[in-house]
Design a protein around this motif. Structure first.
Motif, short mmCIF file in Angstrom:
data_model
loop_
_atom_site.label_atom_id
_atom_site.label_comp_id
_atom_site.label_asym_id
_atom_site.label_seq_id
_atom_site.Cartn_x
_atom_site.Cartn_y
_atom_site.Cartn_z
N GLU A 34 -61.18 -9.76 20.05
CA GLU A 34 -60.88 -8.39 20.52
C GLU A 34 -60.46 -8.41 21.99
N LEU A 35 -61.15 -9.20 22.79
CA LEU A 35 -60.81 -9.31 24.21
C LEU A 35 -59.44 -9.95 24.39
N LYS A 36 -59.13 -10.96 23.57
CA LYS A 36 -57.82 -11.62 23.62
C LYS A 36 -56.70 -10.62 23.38
N LYS A 73 -48.97 -8.26 29.06
CA LYS A 73 -47.68 -8.30 28.38
C LYS A 73 -47.30 -9.69 27.87
N VAL A 74 -48.20 -10.26 27.10
CA VAL A 74 -47.99 -11.58 26.50
C VAL A 74 -47.69 -11.37 25.02
N ASN A 75 -46.68 -12.08 24.50
CA ASN A 75 -46.28 -11.92 23.10
C ASN A 75 -47.36 -12.38 22.13
N ASP A 76 -47.91 -13.55 22.39
CA ASP A 76 -48.85 -14.19 21.47
C ASP A 76 -50.26 -14.18 22.06
N PRO A 77 -51.26 -13.63 21.36
CA PRO A 77 -52.63 -13.66 21.89
C PRO A 77 -53.19 -15.08 22.05
N ASN A 78 -52.54 -16.09 21.40
CA ASN A 78 -52.99 -17.48 21.55
C ASN A 78 -52.72 -18.03 22.94
N GLN A 79 -51.93 -17.32 23.75
CA GLN A 79 -51.67 -17.75 25.12
C GLN A 79 -52.81 -17.36 26.05
N ARG A 102 -61.10 -25.36 19.83
CA ARG A 102 -61.75 -24.06 19.62
C ARG A 102 -60.76 -23.00 19.20
N ALA A 103 -59.58 -23.03 19.82
CA ALA A 103 -58.55 -22.03 19.53
C ALA A 103 -57.80 -22.33 18.24
N GLY A 104 -58.04 -23.51 17.64
CA GLY A 104 -57.38 -23.89 16.40
C GLY A 104 -55.99 -24.45 16.60
#
Length: 158
Positions: free
Chosen positions: A64-66, A74-80, A119-121
């Motif tokens: 949720e925080l991500k 303004k980042v496209n991918d929450p994985n960043q 951790r992030a996969g």
């Protein structure tokens, strides 16, 4: 008069679980504040301390925080977005941690430590126990040349 359990804690008549009160904890909102913001051009990221205010809620999931931080920055991918080191303040209601927001996913994979990528996969964890890897390394020390690879491969089969 209040009942006491074995450890001596009091349980008054006013204690209810959240489900019994009719409210759900997950629906309660949280406020995110960032401080000590720094743009790190060398590592191609923005880094900051994140304060999360979540009254009436035990904790906020990192997913949720991500999502919220990726929208704010303004980042496209929450994985960043990488979140770590969160500690809840005594008494609850506030958590503090660290956030890294990378400009590109490639730079995140390049600069982030392996354990955080796992951790992030985004990376695979090492297989086998630490002891097995050490034993294989020490067995390979005893042979010379091209036999080292054969010894390591033979041990992996077992």
């Amino acid at each position: 008069h209040k009942k006491r359990n074995r450890k001596g804690f009091c349980f008054g008549a006013s204690f209810f679980w959240p489900e019994q009160r009719g409210g759900k904890m997950a629906e309660k909102s949280c406020t995110i504040r960032t401080r000590k913001f720094l743009t790190n051009r060398l590592l191609q990221r923005k880094q900051m301390i994140v304060d999360v205010l979540h009254p009436g809620r035990a904790n906020v999931p990192k997913a949720e925080l991500k999502d919220k931080l990726s929208k704010v920055y303004k980042v496209n991918d929450p994985n960043q977005v990488f979140l770590f080191g969160f500690r809840t303040a005594f008494g609850g209601g506030k958590s503090t941690g660290f956030a890294l927001v990378y400009d590109k996913l490639e730079s995140a994979k390049k600069f982030e430590p392996k354990y955080r990528l796992v951790r992030a996969g985004m990376a695979e964890a090492k297989t086998g126990s630490r002891k097995q890897r050490k034993e294989r390394k020490n067995r390979a020390k005893k042979v010379r040349g091209t036999k080292k690879a054969k010894a390591a491969a033979a041990e992996k089969k077992k």
